[in-house]
Design a protein around this motif. Structure first.
Motif, mmCIF file in Angstrom:
data_model
loop_
_atom_site.group_PDB
_atom_site.id
_atom_site.type_symbol
_atom_site.label_atom_id
_atom_site.label_comp_id
_atom_site.label_asym_id
_atom_site.label_seq_id
_atom_site.Cartn_x
_atom_site.Cartn_y
_atom_site.Cartn_z
ATOM 1 N N UNK B 89 0.867 -1.182 0.000
ATOM 2 C CA UNK B 89 0.000 0.000 0.000
ATOM 3 C C UNK B 89 0.898 1.224 0.000
ATOM 4 N N UNK B 90 1.166 1.757 -1.188
ATOM 5 C CA UNK B 90 2.116 2.873 -1.296
ATOM 6 C C UNK B 90 1.624 4.098 -0.539
ATOM 7 N N UNK B 91 2.564 4.781 0.116
ATOM 8 C CA UNK B 91 2.240 5.939 0.946
ATOM 9 C C UNK B 91 1.958 7.149 0.036
ATOM 10 N N UNK B 92 1.139 8.071 0.521
ATOM 11 C CA UNK B 92 0.851 9.285 -0.249
ATOM 12 C C UNK B 92 1.895 10.360 0.048
ATOM 13 N N UNK B 93 2.283 11.112 -0.966
ATOM 14 C CA UNK B 93 3.210 12.235 -0.773
ATOM 15 C C UNK B 93 2.489 13.515 -1.202
ATOM 16 N N UNK B 94 1.713 14.127 -0.302
ATOM 17 C CA UNK B 94 0.875 15.266 -0.691
ATOM 18 C C UNK B 94 1.711 16.421 -1.260
ATOM 19 N N UNK B 95 1.273 16.916 -2.409
ATOM 20 C CA UNK B 95 1.915 18.092 -3.003
ATOM 21 C C UNK B 95 3.173 17.795 -3.795
ATOM 22 N N UNK B 96 3.730 16.580 -3.659
ATOM 23 C CA UNK B 96 4.929 16.234 -4.437
ATOM 24 C C UNK B 96 4.439 15.570 -5.728
ATOM 25 N N UNK B 97 4.636 16.249 -6.862
ATOM 26 C CA UNK B 97 4.083 15.692 -8.095
ATOM 27 C C UNK B 97 4.916 14.506 -8.569
ATOM 28 N N UNK B 98 4.264 13.644 -9.339
ATOM 29 C CA UNK B 98 4.941 12.473 -9.890
ATOM 30 C C UNK B 98 6.132 12.917 -10.735
ATOM 31 N N UNK B 131 1.764 4.415 -22.587
ATOM 32 C CA UNK B 131 1.895 2.955 -22.567
ATOM 33 C C UNK B 131 0.980 2.339 -21.511
ATOM 34 N N UNK B 132 0.732 3.087 -20.419
ATOM 35 C CA UNK B 132 -0.115 2.571 -19.344
ATOM 36 C C UNK B 132 -1.556 3.071 -19.470
ATOM 37 N N UNK B 133 -1.853 3.681 -20.599
ATOM 38 C CA UNK B 133 -3.192 4.228 -20.836
ATOM 39 C C UNK B 133 -3.621 5.166 -19.715
ATOM 40 N N UNK B 134 -2.652 6.001 -19.262
ATOM 41 C CA UNK B 134 -2.959 6.992 -18.218
ATOM 42 C C UNK B 134 -2.989 8.376 -18.863
ATOM 43 N N UNK B 135 -3.898 9.228 -18.346
ATOM 44 C CA UNK B 135 -3.976 10.606 -18.843
ATOM 45 C C UNK B 135 -2.672 11.337 -18.517
ATOM 46 N N UNK B 136 -2.293 12.286 -19.378
ATOM 47 C CA UNK B 136 -1.025 12.992 -19.168
ATOM 48 C C UNK B 136 -1.046 13.895 -17.936
ATOM 49 N N UNK B 137 -2.247 14.281 -17.515
ATOM 50 C CA UNK B 137 -2.319 15.155 -16.335
ATOM 51 C C UNK B 137 -1.812 14.440 -15.075
ATOM 52 N N UNK B 138 -1.660 13.106 -15.165
ATOM 53 C CA UNK B 138 -1.105 12.377 -14.018
ATOM 54 C C UNK B 138 0.263 12.907 -13.621
ATOM 55 N N UNK B 139 1.009 13.404 -14.581
ATOM 56 C CA UNK B 139 2.372 13.896 -14.315
ATOM 57 C C UNK B 139 2.384 14.942 -13.207
#
Lengths: 470, 247
Positions: B89-98, B131-139
């Motif tokens: 269960x990966x931890x959340x890093x609030x405010x740190x973008x991918x 490649x993972x069919x994810x929206x670019x806004x995920x970045x």
């Protein structure tokens, strides 16, 4: 945006040392040490002021001598040796319109701080204060042609008395607190801005405040008046070299937003750690007017600053976004004050602080609602991040409503960086100190976005540096 | 011998207790090993110890990655050597973008004095998202911030594609995934395996195993390896027989 990883130690040191330099200046005007009637008369005569202004100064001096510090203050009047401070140092009273006319040492100072470069890139006008007086003041010609006034305070009172005198000292009276009184007695420098009805400035105005001399007190006074429907953004930045002895900065800032006007006031305070920063900032918003303080405190030894908005007209809005970092040996005593005097007014306070090592970050917020102000609404949110075992955070919210019809909310949370977060980033290859930098940046992320891009970049670097240098 | 992650006679201690005893496996590049066993068998403890979690100490044994011993290295350097743990269960890093996190991690992987080419980085990130069919806004989203369980797994997979580890330690990568997402995960892992990535996979479910066809199945119970072998072990697992096995 510069990622933590792109920075090397040299760069970190460069930023840490950015403001830490000074030039030997032989001032043409020096009021000597200590403050008394003579000091006040000297300053007033050097500036060639009208009798009413000297009278204002002398009354303020008497108030300074008699007013006690508020009982809750983390500082006593006796903590500062007022007799060793120099209250007025200047090379001249007139600000230059062209950088090439500014004396070399002063020009080099602002060059090193990047002020002219920023002016070229994205500002509508710039003023640069060196110790007591503005050395440079310039406004884009098209704005001057549209009637915008952006001048040093003394020039404003001399040349535009009719515009400024009706507001001068009305939002922050000298009797407000001892440091507002001291400012009233010895003020020099600061900006006077007047934006005519309906004029909207697309680019910000900026003032840069620089302390160069040791044992010096800077007492600028800024007044911004936005007429009906006008809009203006004003940015201020400040630095000083690091001296062994204490330096005092006691400014007064008054904002007046007439019906439908919007004033956005942003501060990036990065004084060196020997500066006592005791500033009174307050705005008055008339019907439908909006005032927003974006207040970022990184430097100083002790800051006491609680930007306020008096919501005096129906539908007025006030907002304070406060961001502070208390590092080693620092006290950031900051917050906000909202006074609802008219119905349908709204206010919002967002405060976020970081304490590292033995730093103390204190939030003091006050929201008061007059009986005639119902209905109205206020929301406050206060978050603190503690980095080390000795780091301290205090929160003192005060909400005073009067019966039904007002909605006052306050939320607060204190957090720490978790071991799991640090380990996750280390597993991705990011060492602990950089991981902390990323997480701290994340904590302030949405607030940093409120600043213009150029400032956001600078602030991010400062944040990373604060965390890494520990 | 070709490249491999060699785990030899490893014992793991956490909170004063032995979680894993005398565990060994040799995971060659491009192979998949599946680690099975009931809750509390020591699977997650083993993975955490391998990547250098400060709470999990390897008190005995050796761990050698492509010829280099990992045990003297702190967690961040084990990551640099090519070990990647996808958390249960990966931890959340609030405010740190991918993008921000990956950029920092990529920069650190460059030789000293080199600066990351930001435009090339962005292209690579967008290609991985596609490649993972994810929206670019995920970045620009905070790492795992406000994500569903399935989204977190996708996000971990994105990090894998960007950081290109040599050995993947996957702690229940398949939990919380719908059928379509599971197919995608299996497909991407299959491709990585073809490219030479070694995978040590912890799971409780059969579908991913069927899709990946592991080279080896390892059964852990009470911290000990109780059974190992080929796919035939899976049938024993399903029949519950392994529970009766004693070391």
């Amino acid at each position: 945006m510069v990622p933590a990883a792109a920075m090397n130690i040299g760069e970190v040191e460069r930023w840490a040392e950015e403001g830490n330099f000074s030039y030997a200046i032989d001032p043409s005007y020096d009021a000597g040490r200590g403050v008394g009637e003579e000091t006040v008369r000297y300053i007033s005569s050097v500036k060639g002021e009208a009798p009413w202004l000297l009278d204002f100064r002398l009354k303020a001096l008497a108030l300074f001598q008699s007013l006690p510090m508020p009982s809750w203050a983390p500082l006593q009047k006796t903590d500062i040796d007022f007799s060793s401070i120099r209250y007025y140092l200047a090379q001249g009273q007139m600000a230059e319109r062209r950088w090439e006319d500014v004396p070399a040492a002063v020009r080099h100072t602002f060059d090193r701080l990047g002020v002219p470069e920023r002016e070229r890139r994205f500002l509508a006008g710039v003023e640069a204060q060196f110790d007591s007086e503005m050395a440079y003041a310039n406004l884009q010609k098209n704005l001057a042609d549209r009637g915008v006034v952006f001048v040093p305070s003394s020039e404003g009172l001399r040349r535009h008395e009719k515009l400024f005198r009706p507001y001068f000292g009305t939002v922050v009276p000298a009797s407000d607190n001892p440091f507002a009184a001291l400012n009233g007695a010895v003020f020099s420098g600061g900006s006077f801005v007047h934006v005519p009805a309906g004029v909207r400035l697309e680019k910000p105005l900026q003032a840069y405040f620089r302390i160069n001399s040791e044992n010096f007190g800077q007492f600028e006074r800024t007044l911004i008046v936005a007429e009906e429907g006008a809009e203006v953004t004003y940015l201020e930045g400040c630095t000083a070299p690091r001296f062994e002895t204490a330096t005092l900065h006691a400014a007064v800032v008054e904002l007046v937003a007439l019906p439908g006007a919007k004033i956005n006031y942003m501060t990036v305070q990065n004084w060196s750690n020997n500066v006592y920063n005791l500033v009174t900032k307050r705005g008055l918003a008339r019907e439908g007017g909006q005032i927003r303080w974006l207040d970022c405190n990184i430097g100083s030894r002790l800051t006491m600053k609680y930007p306020a908005v008096v919501l005096a007209g129906s539908g007025a809005k006030g907002e304070v976004i406060s961001l502070s970092i208390a590092g080693k040996g620092q006290v950031q005593d900051t917050g906000a004050r909202m006074v609802h005097l008219a119905p349908n007014t709204t206010s919002r306070i967002i405060a976020r602080s970081l304490s590292t090592t033995d730093g103390i970050a204190t939030y003091r917020g006050s929201v008061t609602v007059a009986p005639e102000a119902r209905p109205c609404r206020s929301h406050g949110r206060c978050d603190a991040l503690l980095l080390h075992p000795g780091s301290v955070s205090h929160t003192y919210p005060r909400l005073v409503g009067n019966g039904d019809g007002c909605i006052l909310e306050h939320e607060a949370a204190v957090s720490k960086i978790s071991e799991e977060q640090l380990f996750f980033l280390r597993q991705r290859g990011i060492p602990e100190n950089q991981a902390i930098g990323l997480l701290v940046n994340g904590f302030f992320q949405d607030l940093l976005r409120q600043f213009p891009l150029e400032y956001a970049v600078e602030l991010r670097r400062l944040l990373e540096m604060e965390v890494e240098v520990v | 011998m070709g490249n491999a992650l060699a785990i030899d006679a490893v014992s793991v201690v956490q909170g004063g207790q032995r979680r894993v005893e005398n565990f060994s496996t040799l995971l060659p590049a491009g192979h998949v090993h599946a680690l099975l066993g009931p809750n509390g068998a020591g699977k997650s403890s083993l993975l955490r110890a391998l990547v250098g979690h400060p709470d999990y100490a390897i008190e005995e044994g050796t761990v050698v990655c492509d010829g280099e011993s990992l045990l003297p290295l702190p967690a961040e350097l084990r990551s640099m050597r090519g070990l990647f743990l996808a958390f249960q269960s990966p931890v959340e890093l609030p405010g740190v973008s991918i993008a921000q996190m990956l950029r920092a991690a990529k920069q650190l992987r460059l030789p000293k004095g080199e600066t990351l080419d930001v435009l090339a980085f962005q292209d690579e990130l967008f290609a991985a998202l596609d490649r993972l069919a994810m929206e670019r806004c995920w970045a620009n989203r905070g790492v795992h911030e406000g994500c569903s369980g399935g989204e977190k797994k996708r996000c971990e997979l994105l990090q894998i594609l960007m950081l290109k580890p040599r050995y993947l330690l996957l702690d229940e990568m398949d939990s919380g995934l719908d059928r379509e997402a599971l197919q995608l995960v299996a497909h991407v892992l299959g491709e990585l395996r073809m490219e030479g990535t070694g995978i040590l996979l912890v799971t409780h479910q059969r579908p991913l195993l069927d899709l990946l066809a592991p080279n080896k199945i390892l059964m852990l119970r009470g911290g000990r390896l109780v059974l190992s072998g080929g796919v035939e072990v899976l049938d024993a697992w399903e029949a519950g027989e392994w529970c009766r096995q004693r070391p």
